[in-house]
Design an enzyme around this catalytic site. Structure first.
Site, PDB file in Angstrom:
ATOM      1  N   CYS A   1       1.630  26.579 114.104  1.00 28.44           N
ATOM      2  CA  CYS A   1       0.540  25.650 114.348  1.00 28.44           C
ATOM      3  C   CYS A   1      -0.549  26.390 115.124  1.00 28.44           C
ATOM      4  O   CYS A   1      -0.268  27.177 116.020  1.00 28.44           O
ATOM      5  CB  CYS A   1       0.940  24.415 115.143  1.00 28.44           C
TER       6      CYS A   1
ATOM      7  N   ARG B   1      -1.144  30.730 111.217  1.00 23.68           N
ATOM      8  CA  ARG B   1      -0.107  30.120 112.051  1.00 23.68           C
ATOM      9  C   ARG B   1       0.533  28.915 111.385  1.00 23.68           C
ATOM     10  O   ARG B   1       1.485  28.338 111.922  1.00 23.68           O
ATOM     11  CB  ARG B   1      -0.699  29.693 113.397  1.00 23.68           C
TER      12      ARG B   1
ATOM     13  N   TRP C   1       2.146  23.861 110.933  1.00 19.22           N
ATOM     14  CA  TRP C   1       3.380  24.310 110.293  1.00 19.22           C
ATOM     15  C   TRP C   1       4.408  23.254 110.673  1.00 19.22           C
ATOM     16  O   TRP C   1       4.756  23.098 111.842  1.00 19.22           O
ATOM     17  CB  TRP C   1       3.796  25.684 110.808  1.00 19.22           C
TER      18      TRP C   1
ATOM     19  N   ASN D   1       0.747  22.380 119.772  1.00 20.17           N
ATOM     20  CA  ASN D   1       1.577  23.406 119.140  1.00 20.17           C
ATOM     21  C   ASN D   1       2.842  23.522 119.982  1.00 20.17           C
ATOM     22  O   ASN D   1       2.748  23.661 121.201  1.00 20.17           O
ATOM     23  CB  ASN D   1       0.815  24.737 119.131  1.00 20.17           C
ATOM     24  N   GLY D   2       4.004  23.441 119.327  1.00 20.79           N
ATOM     25  CA  GLY D   2       5.264  23.543 120.061  1.00 20.79           C
ATOM     26  C   GLY D   2       6.183  22.404 119.652  1.00 20.79           C
ATOM     27  O   GLY D   2       5.974  21.774 118.613  1.00 20.79           O
TER      28      GLY D   2
ATOM     29  N   GLU E   1      12.921  46.404 104.888  1.00 19.55           N
ATOM     30  CA  GLU E   1      11.565  45.909 105.074  1.00 19.55           C
ATOM     31  C   GLU E   1      10.886  45.703 103.721  1.00 19.55           C
ATOM     32  O   GLU E   1      10.210  44.690 103.499  1.00 19.55           O
ATOM     33  CB  GLU E   1      10.780  46.903 105.948  1.00 19.55           C
TER      34      GLU E   1
ATOM     35  N   LYS F   1       9.464  42.123 102.364  1.00 20.44           N
ATOM     36  CA  LYS F   1       8.066  41.942 101.937  1.00 20.44           C
ATOM     37  C   LYS F   1       8.049  41.412 100.515  1.00 20.44           C
ATOM     38  O   LYS F   1       7.302  40.498 100.197  1.00 20.44           O
ATOM     39  CB  LYS F   1       7.347  43.294 102.019  1.00 20.44           C
TER      40      LYS F   1
ATOM     41  N   GLU G   1       9.219  37.756 100.320  1.00 22.32           N
ATOM     42  CA  GLU G   1       8.331  36.891 101.090  1.00 22.32           C
ATOM     43  C   GLU G   1       7.083  36.493 100.305  1.00 22.32           C
ATOM     44  O   GLU G   1       6.661  35.344 100.342  1.00 22.32           O
ATOM     45  CB  GLU G   1       7.935  37.686 102.342  1.00 22.32           C
TER      46      GLU G   1
ATOM     47  N   HIS H   1      29.846  48.959  97.415  1.00 22.53           N
ATOM     48  CA  HIS H   1      30.813  48.095  98.094  1.00 22.53           C
ATOM     49  C   HIS H   1      30.572  46.617  97.786  1.00 22.53           C
ATOM     50  O   HIS H   1      31.007  45.753  98.549  1.00 22.53           O
ATOM     51  CB  HIS H   1      30.771  48.339  99.609  1.00 22.53           C
TER      52      HIS H   1
ATOM     53  N   LYS I   1       2.949  32.810 110.478  1.00 22.07           N
ATOM     54  CA  LYS I   1       3.009  34.141 111.076  1.00 22.07           C
ATOM     55  C   LYS I   1       3.669  34.146 112.447  1.00 22.07           C
ATOM     56  O   LYS I   1       4.439  35.033 112.760  1.00 22.07           O
ATOM     57  CB  LYS I   1       1.598  34.710 111.196  1.00 22.07           C
TER      58      LYS I   1
HETATM   59  C1  F6R Z   1       7.535  39.361 107.814  1.00 28.08           C
HETATM   60  C2  F6R Z   1       7.108  38.858 109.108  1.00 28.08           C
HETATM   61  C3  F6R Z   1       8.124  38.242 110.001  1.00 28.08           C
HETATM   62  C4  F6R Z   1       7.870  38.677 111.457  1.00 28.08           C
HETATM   63  C5  F6R Z   1       8.834  37.938 112.403  1.00 28.08           C
HETATM   64  C6  F6R Z   1       8.674  38.402 113.832  1.00 28.08           C
HETATM   65  O1  F6R Z   1       6.474  39.907 107.083  1.00 28.08           O
HETATM   66  O2  F6R Z   1       5.964  38.928 109.442  1.00 28.08           O
HETATM   67  O3  F6R Z   1       9.415  38.570 109.607  1.00 28.08           O
HETATM   68  O4  F6R Z   1       8.050  40.035 111.545  1.00 28.08           O
HETATM   69  O5  F6R Z   1       8.597  36.570 112.331  1.00 28.08           O
HETATM   70  O6  F6R Z   1       7.364  38.223 114.278  1.00 28.08           O
HETATM   71  P1  F6R Z   1       6.840  38.945 115.573  1.00 28.08           P
HETATM   72  O7  F6R Z   1       6.752  40.387 115.281  1.00 28.08           O
HETATM   73  O8  F6R Z   1       5.502  38.330 115.813  1.00 28.08           O
HETATM   74  O9  F6R Z   1       7.812  38.656 116.662  1.00 28.08           O
END
Ligand code: F6R
Length: 605
Positions: free
Chosen positions: A2, A27, A74, A100-101, A480, A484, A487, A503, A600
């Site tokens: 949010c 957000r 969100w 937010n929260g 990673e 990506k 996602e 395995h 994010k």
């Molecule tokens: C993936 C992504 C998330 C963040 C995770 C941690 O692309 O962005 O997996 O890496 O939510 O976020 P931070 O780094 O802000 O703690």
């Protein structure tokens, strides 16, 4: 999650609040809303969907008000409907709130308010706030007193901003969720994050939990909930407002992938000594590090992969290091002592799981360091010391440039620790490693200018699944790359340590499951052998490796990376794989910057 924004000052607030919402949409993007106040009442417009839909809805409405608040959501409590969109109001619409929260005691408060005759219009936890304020306002007729009494009843985390119909002010408070003040020439902003108002000012005040702020067109006061004045300094942020815009790009993600050369230059600048045989990383007094016996990294998602990368580098220096998923760390019984250095890795500095893990580390007496991109963030303030990655603002929900900057910053930190922790020995071949890290920006430039990731993404589009494999430093990169890919494409993707394929996961391999194998220059024969085990079962193998690497002639396709030191090859491979994900998602027509169900900054556990 949010995003909240408020603006007070001269002139119409509408455009500035909408700009803030656009900049905060990373957000959350389930719904959006705005409330305006111009001395003659509060008007609210809100709807489910993205900020763009709100803009369409209010087009031609001639909204006006010098004070505005806005919210992009969100969802946590209640689905993403118009009713659940913020701002929420009291019964007669004279008080509007964005939040937010999570209000943990919302059910109890709702019951109490209901028994007093309050009718609710949404399923949200937030809606109790305007009704609680209304309740107190009826008895004291003082907005600040009503506001502080109401928030003193809230349990959980919040950044909350409130406006009243007949007061030329907004009232804000934070407890566990971010809230910053932007100080403009003739206006003030309250927001979840600096990019919300960076076009208008780079002067920022960071608040502490418990602060209560009242922003009026010509001044701001900050106090405790009891009304004691508190002094919070104005700081300047060095982010360029252009970094928060898309520029000529269709997507923030591509812009951010392509800005990795400059992001990395910023991460490295000033951190390597002139003779290339040591680092200059300014954290902790060296004497406090001498007796460290173990380094524990705590992080989530992409940051966890950067932490895995760092722990592998640190292990090479003889220092015991492990990476933990922050959500698990809070519950684990792995010993943490005063000899443990806990490094929280978090781009946003606001991830609830990571903050929770930090609390556990602090309770056990560990030394606590945060590695983050966001100055003034909760994680930065909760640690004993902080190391910034200097990647610049990242808006695309999928982390890209911050991963590279984290991995490099953490690897330089590893050398710093090796220099000061008693058990440490320098990173092997340090001058060559430091030499190579400085050419990473130009290596990435070369990838960006020559990549064939788009063609490859199209070639393999509509595969059954996508697998990524790598060993040692290639392993976090494989994970990673898969994160990506899933996602932003919504396709099935998995990342494995190469040796693990046989395995179990090999059962999933078919001619319609391309396997992307990451060759870092270490243990490559083994990775090739594992890749060939998949190839024998019909899978196409794509070698992510330098031109002329022995794997290239034995595999089905090639994503080339420049030659570099094995310490950094994985990061170059990652850039090719970021581009692969991006182009696959683009070809599939996905919402690249705002993938479904995600946000994010994950401020809930
Ligand atoms: C993936 C992504 C998330 C963040 C995770 C941690 O692309 O962005 O997996 O890496 O939510 O976020 P931070 O780094 O802000 O703690």
């Amino acid at each position: 999650m949010c995003g909240i924004i408020a603006r007070v000052g001269e002139g119409n607030a509408v455009d500035r609040v909408i700009t803030g919402l656009d900049n905060l949409e990373y957000r959350g993007y389930d719904s959006a809303g705005i409330a305006l106040q111009n001395g003659t009442g509060v008007s609210v417009s809100k709807c489910s969907g993205e900020v763009e839909e709100l803009k369409q809805n209010i087009r031609g409405d001639r909204l006006a008000g010098n004070i505005g608040i806005g919210h992009t959501r969100w969802s946590t409590h209640g689905p993403p409907t118009d009713e659940n969109a913020h701002p929420h109001t009291n019964g007669d619409g004279t008080i509007a709130v964005v939040h937010n929260g999570i209000i943990e005691n919302h059910a109890e408060l709702r019951e109490r308010l209901r028994s007093q005759g309050v009718e609710f219009e949404s399923d949200t936890d937030t809606e109790v706030i305007p009704h609680l304020i209304d309740h107190y306002y009826a008895t004291c007729d003082d907005p600040k007193v009503a506001f502080t009494r109401a928030i003193s009843e809230l349990e959980g985390s919040y950044a909350v901003v409130v406006m009243f119909e007949d007061y030329d002010a907004v009232y804000g408070a934070r407890q566990g969720s971010p809230l910053v003040l932007g100080v403009g020439d003739d206006q003030y902003f309250l927001a979840s994050d600096v990019p919300a108002f960076l076009e208008y000012t780079d002067r920022v005040v960071y608040f502490e939990d418990g602060d209560v702020v009242v922003a009026r067109p010509h001044g701001v006061t900050v106090t405790t909930a009891d009304g004691e004045p508190v002094n919070r300094p104005i700081e300047s942020v060095d982010w360029d407002p252009e970094e928060t815009g898309k520029g000529a790009y269709d997507h923030y993600m591509l812009k951010e992938i392509e800005s990795q050369p400059s992001a990395l230059s910023n991460s490295i600048r000033g951190r390597i000594n002139d003779s290339n045989d040591g680092v200059d990383v300014d954290v902790f007094d060296p004497s406090t590090l001498a007796d460290v016996r173990e380094v524990q990294f705590i992080a989530c998602g992409t940051s966890y992969h950067a932490a895995m990368y760092a722990s592998t580098v640190l292990n090479r220096t003889g220092i015991r290091a492990r990476a933990f998923r922050a959500s698990e760390y809070q519950l684990s019984s792995d010993p943490v002592t005063t000899d443990t250095l806990v490094v929280a890795v978090t781009q946003s500095g606001e991830t609830a799981d990571t903050l929770g893990a930090m609390e556990r580390a602090a309770d056990e007496g560990a030394k606590l360091l945060t590695v983050t991109n966001v100055v003034g963030s909760s994680a930065a303030r909760a640690a004993d010391d902080t190391l910034f990655i200097h990647a610049g603002p990242e808006i695309g929900v999928a982390a890209t440039k911050t991963f590279s900057s984290q991995a490099v910053t953490l690897s330089l930190l590893a050398q710093h620790l090796a220099e000061h922790i008693e058990d440490g020995t320098p990173v092997p071949n340090l001058p060559a490693v430091l030499d190579a890290v400085q050419t990473l920006p130009s290596d990435i430039e070369q990838i960006i200018n020559t990549t064939r990731a788009a063609a490859l993404a199209n070639h393999y589009l509509n595969s059954e699944a996508y697998f990524f494999i790598g060993r040692e430093l290639g392993h976090p990169v494989a994970q990673e790359a898969a994160l990506k890919f899933k996602e932003i494409t919504y396709e099935h993707a998995e990342g494995f340590a190469s040796g693990e394929l046989k395995h179990g996961p090999l059962a999933l391999v078919t001619p319609r499951t391309p396997v992307f194998a990451i060759f870092t220059g270490l243990h490559d024969e083994k990775t090739l052998k594992n890749a060939k085990e998949a190839q024998t079962r019909g899978a196409d193998i794509v070698a992510v490796a330098p031109a002329g690497h022995p794997a290239v002639s034995e595999t089905d396709a090639h994503l080339p990376i420049p030659d570099t030191h094995p310490m950094w090859a994985g990061l170059l491979a990652n850039v090719q794989l970021q581009l692969l994900s991006y182009h696959a998602a683009d070809a599939l027509g996905r919402s690249i910057d705002k993938p479904r169900n995600l946000a994010k900054s994950v401020t809930v556990e």
